[in-house]
Design a protein around this motif. Structure first.
Motif, PDB file in Angstrom:
ATOM      1  N   GLN A   1      63.787 115.706  73.916  1.00 14.17           N
ATOM      2  CA  GLN A   1      64.668 115.917  72.772  1.00 14.17           C
ATOM      3  C   GLN A   1      63.842 115.924  71.491  1.00 14.17           C
ATOM      4  OE1 GLN A   1      67.809 113.041  72.476  1.00 14.17           O
ATOM      5  NE2 GLN A   1      68.830 114.117  70.828  1.00 14.17           N
ATOM      6  N   VAL A   2      64.169 116.823  70.579  1.00  8.00           N
ATOM      7  CA  VAL A   2      63.470 116.900  69.296  1.00  8.00           C
ATOM      8  C   VAL A   2      64.483 116.895  68.163  1.00  8.00           C
ATOM      9  CG1 VAL A   2      61.424 118.088  70.166  1.00  8.00           C
ATOM     10  CG2 VAL A   2      63.361 119.430  69.366  1.00  8.00           C
ATOM     11  N   ARG A   3      64.003 116.485  67.003  1.00  9.95           N
ATOM     12  CA  ARG A   3      64.841 116.535  65.810  1.00  9.95           C
ATOM     13  C   ARG A   3      64.948 118.001  65.396  1.00  9.95           C
ATOM     14  NH1 ARG A   3      62.817 112.786  61.346  1.00  9.95           N
ATOM     15  NH2 ARG A   3      63.728 111.296  62.772  1.00  9.95           N
ATOM     16  N   PRO A   4      66.154 118.531  65.269  1.00 11.79           N
ATOM     17  CA  PRO A   4      66.294 119.939  64.888  1.00 11.79           C
ATOM     18  C   PRO A   4      65.814 120.170  63.465  1.00 11.79           C
ATOM     19  CG  PRO A   4      68.442 118.877  64.981  1.00 11.79           C
ATOM     20  CD  PRO A   4      67.439 117.874  65.468  1.00 11.79           C
ATOM     21  N   ASN A   5      65.421 121.409  63.207  1.00 10.71           N
ATOM     22  CA  ASN A   5      65.006 121.797  61.860  1.00 10.71           C
ATOM     23  C   ASN A   5      65.737 123.089  61.485  1.00 10.71           C
ATOM     24  OD1 ASN A   5      63.546 123.989  63.052  1.00 10.71           O
ATOM     25  ND2 ASN A   5      61.826 122.622  63.414  1.00 10.71           N
ATOM     26  N   LEU A   6      65.476 123.586  60.300  1.00  9.27           N
ATOM     27  CA  LEU A   6      66.185 124.789  59.854  1.00  9.27           C
ATOM     28  C   LEU A   6      65.825 126.027  60.663  1.00  9.27           C
ATOM     29  CD1 LEU A   6      66.469 124.578  55.971  1.00  9.27           C
ATOM     30  CD2 LEU A   6      68.273 124.416  57.678  1.00  9.27           C
ATOM     31  N   GLU A   7      64.635 126.048  61.227  1.00  4.81           N
ATOM     32  CA  GLU A   7      64.286 127.172  62.097  1.00  4.81           C
ATOM     33  C   GLU A   7      65.192 127.162  63.330  1.00  4.81           C
ATOM     34  OE1 GLU A   7      60.291 128.144  64.363  1.00  4.81           O
ATOM     35  OE2 GLU A   7      60.077 128.409  62.195  1.00  4.81           O
ATOM     36  N   ASP A   8      65.445 125.984  63.898  1.00  4.37           N
ATOM     37  CA  ASP A   8      66.372 125.880  65.021  1.00  4.37           C
ATOM     38  C   ASP A   8      67.774 126.333  64.605  1.00  4.37           C
ATOM     39  OD1 ASP A   8      64.495 124.760  66.881  1.00  4.37           O
ATOM     40  OD2 ASP A   8      64.774 122.799  65.932  1.00  4.37           O
ATOM     41  N   VAL A   9      68.200 125.933  63.411  1.00  3.70           N
ATOM     42  CA  VAL A   9      69.508 126.352  62.903  1.00  3.70           C
ATOM     43  C   VAL A   9      69.564 127.874  62.824  1.00  3.70           C
ATOM     44  CG1 VAL A   9      71.019 126.369  60.871  1.00  3.70           C
ATOM     45  CG2 VAL A   9      69.946 124.220  61.620  1.00  3.70           C
ATOM     46  N   PHE A  10      68.553 128.463  62.195  1.00  2.00           N
ATOM     47  CA  PHE A  10      68.526 129.914  62.031  1.00  2.00           C
ATOM     48  C   PHE A  10      68.651 130.616  63.377  1.00  2.00           C
ATOM     49  CE2 PHE A  10      66.069 133.860  62.044  1.00  2.00           C
ATOM     50  CZ  PHE A  10      66.762 134.589  61.091  1.00  2.00           C
ATOM     51  N   PHE A  11      67.777 130.245  64.326  1.00  2.00           N
ATOM     52  CA  PHE A  11      67.788 130.933  65.609  1.00  2.00           C
ATOM     53  C   PHE A  11      69.072 130.675  66.394  1.00  2.00           C
ATOM     54  CE2 PHE A  11      63.030 131.013  65.191  1.00  2.00           C
ATOM     55  CZ  PHE A  11      62.938 132.391  65.091  1.00  2.00           C
ATOM     56  N   SER A  12      69.640 129.477  66.280  1.00  2.00           N
ATOM     57  CA  SER A  12      70.876 129.207  67.007  1.00  2.00           C
ATOM     58  C   SER A  12      72.042 129.999  66.421  1.00  2.00           C
ATOM     59  CB  SER A  12      71.195 127.713  67.017  1.00  2.00           C
ATOM     60  OG  SER A  12      71.574 127.251  65.736  1.00  2.00           O
TER      61      SER A  12
END
Length: 170
Positions: A150-161
């Protein structure tokens, strides 16, 4: 910029040129400034100075930032929108978007030849090369096990999701 008033703008660094552009935009006391990719090509020091400048300007003027540089959004924006194919697929605060993914993003380094299998078994939201191997981030309501951490999400994860590019990344 005052100490540079007698110098030619064409000899300025990228950051200095950006500051001149903001100064020009502020002439006439506008209520709104739109900046497009304002930190592209700036070194880290200039980028930080420009963040500070835009933050100061943003106290009195609405600043609309158009960028693909995720750090710019994280550093400067209190509100954001993500557009995909001409449609707004998210709007809200950057932190709220990150909070929505809390405890739902997992990562794992996989072999290049395994990537297609992982894409069919998991919702891959991004992959990038790390040390010559794909590092995948997956979205899952539950821990997928199988060596994922598990990792702390970041804005790149938000963008791609939000733009759902998993089928493009494989």
């Amino acid at each position: 910029l005052y100490d540079k008033r007698n110098k030619s703008v064409k000899g300025f660094s990228g950051g200095m040129k950006q500051r001149v552009g903001i100064a020009q935009a502020l002439i006439g006391n506008p209520k709104l400034i739109i900046v497009d990719e304002p930190t592209a090509g700036l070194d880290p020091g200039e980028r930080n100075r420009f963040y500070n400048l835009l933050a100061d300007v943003g106290k009195d003027v609405i600043v609309i930032l158009s960028t693909h540089i995720v750090d710019d959004v994280r550093e400067l924006c209190t509100k954001m929108a993500i557009m995909n194919l001409g449609e707004i697929v998210y709007h809200g605060s950057p932190q709220s978007a990150i909070d929505e993914l809390s405890s739902k993003v997992f990562q794992k380094i996989v072999g290049r030849d395994e990537l297609q299998n992982y894409a069919s078994d998991y919702k891959i939201i991004s992959n990038k090369m790390v040390g010559g191997q794909p590092l995948i981030h997956v979205f899952s309501e539950d821990h997928p096990q199988n060596g994922f951490e598990q990792v702390r999400p970041n804005l790149e994860d938000v963008f791609f999701s939000k733009i759902n590019t998993s089928n493009v990344l494989v």
